[in-house]
Scaffold this motif. Sequence first.
Motif: not given
Length: 622
Positions: A520-543
């Motif tokens: 979850e903390n990777f996703v939080k960092a990703f969102n803080a950097v990009t301004g996006l609002n990903f969840t782990i589910k979104d990250a898995l879907l992108a992967g």
Amino acid sequence: MSGFRGGYVGKILRIDLTRRKYLTQPLPAELAYNYIGGYGIGGRILYDEVPPWVSAFDPENLLIFSTGPVNGTPTPVAGRHTVVAKSPLSGFFGDANAGGFWGAELKAAGYDILVIAGRAEKPTYLFIRDGEVKFGDATPYWGLDARESERRLKKDLGDTEIQVSNIGQAGENLVRFAGILTDEANRIAARCGLGAVMGSKRLKAVAVRGSSRVPIANEEEFRKISQEVIKFVKEDKNLQMFSKGGTPLYFGPLWQLGDTPGFNWTARQLNPEGLSWPGGYEAILSGTRSCYLCPIGCRRISTVKDGAYAFEASVEGPEYETVSMLGSNCGVTDAKAVAKANDLCNLYGLDTISTGGTIAFAMECFERGLITKEDTGGLELTFGNADAMIKMIEMIAFRHGFGDILAEGSRRAARIIGGSAEEYAIHVKGVEIAAHDPRVFQGGGPHYACAITGGRHTEGLTIDWEILGRPRDGLGLPKPDKSPKGKGYAAKIIEDWTAFIASAGWCWFADLNAAYQQEENFVKAFNAVTGLNFTIKDALLAGERIINIRKAFNVKHGASRADDKLPKRLLEEKGRAGTVVNLAETLGEYYEARGWDPQSSKPTREKLTQLGLQDVAKDLWS
Ligand code: SF4
């Protein structure tokens, strides 16, 4: 303005080496959000623009240098960039990544992605500085090793702060497992032979220098997360051990487990002491170093001052993979010899995994009488003969004598040698398997067999979850048991997650060593950097989308179900752990979890549609 709130610079730089022209394009937001960066965006571009009739060494093959949104920001443990091209080793999708500073500098110079097409008329280098591009004559550097050519280029350009990606002689000579080096030949985008693609384009080096800062969408949140990660890295005992010992720390324990290969993936034993840290590795370890703003700093500096294995002081030492593939897998137990072999591979620009795998294959052929001293130019190419191994590295890099055959990789070399040689070439899709034995963890079977880029270890191994006790409840995986059930599914989930992490620009070790504690903390960092609002589910879907676009590339380029296989040795001969790979349950489960047709191994129309890849479904199924 790029239209991105943070993380992305918003620009693609396209180079045409044939016409000596360049073009800047905006990075489409949809491409970034759907494919994140790294081999995700690179994968989509390669899929769209390199048709099946283009071979790896054709000028129409693209060489793509790609970053992710966290690269070039102070995000902890994010100092890696990716290179993508059609691989000359597999003939399918190829990617590799390297640590260091180059990716961060490319973004400071104004670009997220660099797409290189064509072939230069004569040896060429590119110099990208704050958006400007210069085509330079690389004739004076052609023929030099990667360290020397980088140093001279920096001197000639009058700036020691320039970051350089370049090739050594192996890339120039189209060795099919040549890599692309950076940081004075201490870091390498090693796998899949992309250095040979660069050599085929007569491109010696890409130098970058920039002064821009990558924006961060939510500075306050970003600072909070980064500080927590850095604090944890500094306090956690395991991470501190990793910081001191680097990847060689794993050698002793993984050897005991039976995971580390020895004597070309047979059950033969050796004493691992000489290669272990703590242990024999201490004799060469002389310091540590970090990639761009990384608080872990796992890079090993090594020194061998005297004797036959001496090399330049304070260059980087062998990693776990190298210690295994050029050490135990070749029956060599002297850390100094392995360090020398490692340094030569770095200078010439060779992937140490494929080099070790290919030489170990040749050693077995030699011991079985399939090749003799007449073939090897007088070399006694037996297991444990470190001097013969070192000599063979040079012969491969320069394609001298028998080295010319081994420079083709173990799969092609086996076909040339003939007889039973193919049984001893341990590869998947032509790419030699990295030093983790799928006979000791059940998810390893389907993972390696179906791996898009062949025998890779950085694309989602389940060993940390299955064997090493790393919880994956953040990804919805239960505590593992010993049965094969669920391991095909777990392989799929961990691969999807790894594709997100790698494409965003994180170093694999950030995830493997739980530097962010929870997914979850990777996703939080990703969102803080990009301004996006990903969840782990979104990250898995992108992967998952990223894996499928690369898979679709392979299908378009001729891959079939027959390519999803493991070497016979791993299926039939027991390794040191006393087991073989059992694909009976895990492979079917893997295909089902992936939504890939078990007969053809193609992603189904339904799966592609679910991932928003309707155009790809049309390509593959109509
Ligand atoms: S963990 Fe090691 S390889 Fe990864 S970014 Fe940090 S120093 Fe580089």
